[in-house]
Design a protein around this motif. Sequence first.
Motif, PDB file in Angstrom:
ATOM      1  N   ARG A  57     -39.990 -45.184 -19.694  1.00 38.94           N
ATOM      2  CA  ARG A  57     -38.655 -45.061 -20.275  1.00 38.94           C
ATOM      3  C   ARG A  57     -38.063 -46.426 -20.586  1.00 38.94           C
ATOM      4  NH1 ARG A  57     -35.731 -41.860 -15.730  1.00 38.94           N
ATOM      5  NH2 ARG A  57     -37.303 -42.945 -14.480  1.00 38.94           N
ATOM      6  N   ILE A  58     -38.307 -47.370 -19.687  1.00 37.89           N
ATOM      7  CA  ILE A  58     -37.850 -48.743 -19.904  1.00 37.89           C
ATOM      8  C   ILE A  58     -38.993 -49.680 -19.561  1.00 37.89           C
ATOM      9  CG2 ILE A  58     -35.450 -48.151 -19.365  1.00 37.89           C
ATOM     10  CD1 ILE A  58     -35.852 -49.679 -16.732  1.00 37.89           C
ATOM     11  N   LEU A  59     -38.923 -50.894 -20.084  1.00 38.64           N
ATOM     12  CA  LEU A  59     -40.009 -51.848 -19.895  1.00 38.64           C
ATOM     13  C   LEU A  59     -39.438 -53.232 -19.624  1.00 38.64           C
ATOM     14  CD1 LEU A  59     -43.091 -52.321 -19.964  1.00 38.64           C
ATOM     15  CD2 LEU A  59     -42.873 -52.765 -22.417  1.00 38.64           C
ATOM     16  N   GLY A  60     -39.950 -53.853 -18.581  1.00 37.19           N
ATOM     17  CA  GLY A  60     -39.528 -55.207 -18.250  1.00 37.19           C
ATOM     18  C   GLY A  60     -40.722 -56.130 -18.125  1.00 37.19           C
ATOM     19  N   ILE A  61     -40.440 -57.374 -17.786  1.00 40.18           N
ATOM     20  CA  ILE A  61     -41.493 -58.378 -17.623  1.00 40.18           C
ATOM     21  C   ILE A  61     -41.184 -59.218 -16.404  1.00 40.18           C
ATOM     22  CG2 ILE A  61     -40.358 -60.114 -19.118  1.00 40.18           C
ATOM     23  CD1 ILE A  61     -43.229 -60.718 -20.218  1.00 40.18           C
ATOM     24  N   TRP A  62     -42.241 -59.615 -15.689  1.00 40.66           N
ATOM     25  CA  TRP A  62     -42.105 -60.413 -14.475  1.00 40.66           C
ATOM     26  C   TRP A  62     -43.083 -61.569 -14.578  1.00 40.66           C
ATOM     27  CZ3 TRP A  62     -42.330 -57.765  -8.969  1.00 40.66           C
ATOM     28  CH2 TRP A  62     -42.065 -58.723  -7.970  1.00 40.66           C
ATOM     29  N   GLY A  63     -42.587 -62.787 -14.457  1.00 36.74           N
ATOM     30  CA  GLY A  63     -43.457 -63.949 -14.561  1.00 36.74           C
ATOM     31  C   GLY A  63     -43.141 -64.988 -13.503  1.00 36.74           C
ATOM     32  N   TRP A  64     -44.159 -65.748 -13.147  1.00 37.85           N
ATOM     33  CA  TRP A  64     -44.078 -66.748 -12.078  1.00 37.85           C
ATOM     34  C   TRP A  64     -44.446 -68.121 -12.615  1.00 37.85           C
ATOM     35  CZ3 TRP A  64     -43.581 -64.424  -7.019  1.00 37.85           C
ATOM     36  CH2 TRP A  64     -43.735 -63.030  -7.018  1.00 37.85           C
ATOM     37  N   SER A  65     -43.664 -69.133 -12.295  1.00 43.20           N
ATOM     38  CA  SER A  65     -43.974 -70.519 -12.640  1.00 43.20           C
ATOM     39  C   SER A  65     -44.199 -70.646 -14.153  1.00 43.20           C
ATOM     40  CB  SER A  65     -45.182 -70.990 -11.832  1.00 43.20           C
ATOM     41  OG  SER A  65     -45.334 -72.385 -11.916  1.00 43.20           O
ATOM     42  N   ALA A  66     -45.382 -71.113 -14.590  1.00 42.86           N
ATOM     43  CA  ALA A  66     -45.641 -71.192 -16.030  1.00 42.86           C
ATOM     44  C   ALA A  66     -45.610 -69.801 -16.650  1.00 42.86           C
ATOM     45  CB  ALA A  66     -46.985 -71.869 -16.288  1.00 42.86           C
ATOM     46  N   GLY A  67     -46.035 -68.792 -15.888  1.00 37.84           N
ATOM     47  CA  GLY A  67     -45.918 -67.418 -16.358  1.00 37.84           C
ATOM     48  C   GLY A  67     -44.466 -66.982 -16.455  1.00 37.84           C
ATOM     49  N   GLY A  68     -43.605 -67.613 -15.669  1.00 40.48           N
ATOM     50  CA  GLY A  68     -42.173 -67.360 -15.785  1.00 40.48           C
ATOM     51  C   GLY A  68     -41.634 -67.853 -17.117  1.00 40.48           C
ATOM     52  N   HIS A  69     -42.208 -68.947 -17.601  1.00 40.67           N
ATOM     53  CA  HIS A  69     -41.824 -69.430 -18.926  1.00 40.67           C
ATOM     54  C   HIS A  69     -42.226 -68.419 -19.988  1.00 40.67           C
ATOM     55  CE1 HIS A  69     -42.435 -71.645 -22.734  1.00 40.67           C
ATOM     56  NE2 HIS A  69     -41.307 -72.235 -22.383  1.00 40.67           N
ATOM     57  N   LEU A  70     -43.462 -67.913 -19.895  1.00 41.81           N
ATOM     58  CA  LEU A  70     -43.913 -66.913 -20.854  1.00 41.81           C
ATOM     59  C   LEU A  70     -43.042 -65.663 -20.782  1.00 41.81           C
ATOM     60  CD1 LEU A  70     -45.883 -65.947 -22.991  1.00 41.81           C
ATOM     61  CD2 LEU A  70     -47.437 -65.243 -21.143  1.00 41.81           C
ATOM     62  N   ALA A  71     -42.675 -65.255 -19.575  1.00 41.10           N
ATOM     63  CA  ALA A  71     -41.805 -64.086 -19.409  1.00 41.10           C
ATOM     64  C   ALA A  71     -40.436 -64.333 -20.031  1.00 41.10           C
ATOM     65  CB  ALA A  71     -41.666 -63.734 -17.932  1.00 41.10           C
ATOM     66  N   ALA A  72     -39.882 -65.526 -19.823  1.00 37.65           N
ATOM     67  CA  ALA A  72     -38.561 -65.844 -20.368  1.00 37.65           C
ATOM     68  C   ALA A  72     -38.586 -65.892 -21.887  1.00 37.65           C
ATOM     69  CB  ALA A  72     -38.062 -67.170 -19.798  1.00 37.65           C
ATOM     70  N   VAL A  73     -39.641 -66.487 -22.449  1.00 34.11           N
ATOM     71  CA  VAL A  73     -39.765 -66.563 -23.903  1.00 34.11           C
ATOM     72  C   VAL A  73     -39.937 -65.160 -24.491  1.00 34.11           C
ATOM     73  CG1 VAL A  73     -41.292 -67.343 -25.766  1.00 34.11           C
ATOM     74  CG2 VAL A  73     -40.597 -68.936 -23.976  1.00 34.11           C
ATOM     75  N   THR A  74     -40.704 -64.316 -23.805  1.00 35.04           N
ATOM     76  CA  THR A  74     -40.912 -62.948 -24.288  1.00 35.04           C
ATOM     77  C   THR A  74     -39.628 -62.133 -24.176  1.00 35.04           C
ATOM     78  OG1 THR A  74     -43.225 -63.081 -23.554  1.00 35.04           O
ATOM     79  CG2 THR A  74     -42.364 -60.897 -24.068  1.00 35.04           C
ATOM     80  N   ALA A  75     -38.929 -62.279 -23.055  1.00 38.26           N
ATOM     81  CA  ALA A  75     -37.680 -61.530 -22.860  1.00 38.26           C
ATOM     82  C   ALA A  75     -36.621 -61.910 -23.880  1.00 38.26           C
ATOM     83  CB  ALA A  75     -37.151 -61.756 -21.447  1.00 38.26           C
ATOM     84  N   THR A  76     -36.652 -63.139 -24.369  1.00 42.69           N
ATOM     85  CA  THR A  76     -35.674 -63.594 -25.357  1.00 42.69           C
ATOM     86  C   THR A  76     -36.164 -63.406 -26.788  1.00 42.69           C
ATOM     87  OG1 THR A  76     -36.555 -65.849 -25.104  1.00 42.69           O
ATOM     88  CG2 THR A  76     -34.595 -65.280 -23.812  1.00 42.69           C
ATOM     89  N   SER A  77     -37.302 -62.726 -26.945  1.00 39.18           N
ATOM     90  CA  SER A  77     -37.826 -62.446 -28.279  1.00 39.18           C
ATOM     91  C   SER A  77     -37.316 -61.097 -28.759  1.00 39.18           C
ATOM     92  CB  SER A  77     -39.358 -62.432 -28.253  1.00 39.18           C
ATOM     93  OG  SER A  77     -39.874 -61.984 -29.487  1.00 39.18           O
ATOM     94  N   PRO A  78     -36.610 -61.037 -29.887  1.00 37.53           N
ATOM     95  CA  PRO A  78     -36.134 -59.749 -30.403  1.00 37.53           C
ATOM     96  C   PRO A  78     -37.265 -58.757 -30.637  1.00 37.53           C
ATOM     97  CG  PRO A  78     -35.060 -61.564 -31.544  1.00 37.53           C
ATOM     98  CD  PRO A  78     -36.150 -62.171 -30.717  1.00 37.53           C
ATOM     99  N   ALA A  79     -38.463 -59.246 -30.950  1.00 34.37           N
ATOM    100  CA  ALA A  79     -39.583 -58.358 -31.218  1.00 34.37           C
ATOM    101  C   ALA A  79     -40.005 -57.577 -29.975  1.00 34.37           C
ATOM    102  CB  ALA A  79     -40.772 -59.155 -31.754  1.00 34.37           C
ATOM    103  N   ALA A  80     -39.752 -58.125 -28.801  1.00 32.68           N
ATOM    104  CA  ALA A  80     -40.146 -57.450 -27.561  1.00 32.68           C
ATOM    105  C   ALA A  80     -39.170 -56.351 -27.182  1.00 32.68           C
ATOM    106  CB  ALA A  80     -40.263 -58.469 -26.428  1.00 32.68           C
ATOM    107  N   ALA A  81     -37.890 -56.572 -27.399  1.00 30.99           N
ATOM    108  CA  ALA A  81     -36.846 -55.593 -27.070  1.00 30.99           C
ATOM    109  C   ALA A  81     -37.014 -55.068 -25.642  1.00 30.99           C
ATOM    110  CB  ALA A  81     -36.849 -54.439 -28.078  1.00 30.99           C
ATOM    111  N   LEU A  82     -37.198 -55.986 -24.697  1.00 31.56           N
ATOM    112  CA  LEU A  82     -37.390 -55.590 -23.303  1.00 31.56           C
ATOM    113  C   LEU A  82     -36.069 -55.182 -22.664  1.00 31.56           C
ATOM    114  CD1 LEU A  82     -39.941 -58.337 -22.245  1.00 31.56           C
ATOM    115  CD2 LEU A  82     -40.396 -55.883 -22.482  1.00 31.56           C
ATOM    116  N   ASP A  83     -36.183 -54.455 -21.556  1.00 34.38           N
ATOM    117  CA  ASP A  83     -35.006 -53.930 -20.874  1.00 34.38           C
ATOM    118  C   ASP A  83     -34.568 -54.772 -19.681  1.00 34.38           C
ATOM    119  OD1 ASP A  83     -34.647 -51.331 -22.390  1.00 34.38           O
ATOM    120  OD2 ASP A  83     -36.739 -51.165 -21.742  1.00 34.38           O
TER     121      ASP A  83
END
Length: 201
Positions: A57-83
């Motif tokens: 129903r909803i989708l999120g992302i969880w990232g750690w350290s450098a993966g946290g950067h990837l998660a933050a960039v993805t979460a701020t991407s309009p194409a992802a439309a994450l929750d």
Amino acid sequence: MENEGYDPMRWLNDRGYDAWILEYTVAGSSSIRPIYPKPQEEALEAVRQIRAQDRVRILGIWGWSAGGHLAAVTATSPAAALDFAILAYPVISMEPGTAHMGSMRNLIGEDAQPEIRHQMSAQTRVTSETPPTFIFHTANDDSVSVQNSLLFAASMAAHRCPFEILILPSGPHGVGLALNDLKTSWTEELYRWLQNHTPKP
């Protein structure tokens, strides 16, 4: 992979959440550096594939350290439309003085143009559409400065986006879930936040 992959996956599964692990391109798995924009493309493709399964129903992302950067960039991407997003001791900035130098070199290179540094500094990507975000860091992290998390939180506040930031006074980089360490354990606060920002599983 165990500390920041399988352990969090099991922690989420135990609480009724589906979870996927993305094995994305990192410098160690690629002979070509810098690796930008491959990880960003892979994360967006993973989001597309998960949504295509039509099982969440909803989708999120969880990232750690450098993966946290990837998660933050993805979460701020309009194409992802994450929750929602969870950022654990994340690399955020690609600007000199704040950037984690190893992450910056691997992702965009030391000679990256200013516009690429700006584009890949996740705090500059926050808009009023950025999803609710939980941020965790330790104040004395000697690998990725806590200033990264503070920059992202400040941008969230400036755009009036819902967020929670938990900064513990002490703890090593890479602490993971710290389930058996009373000093650095943080998952109870995360679970409370998840219950408030996601439908009940």
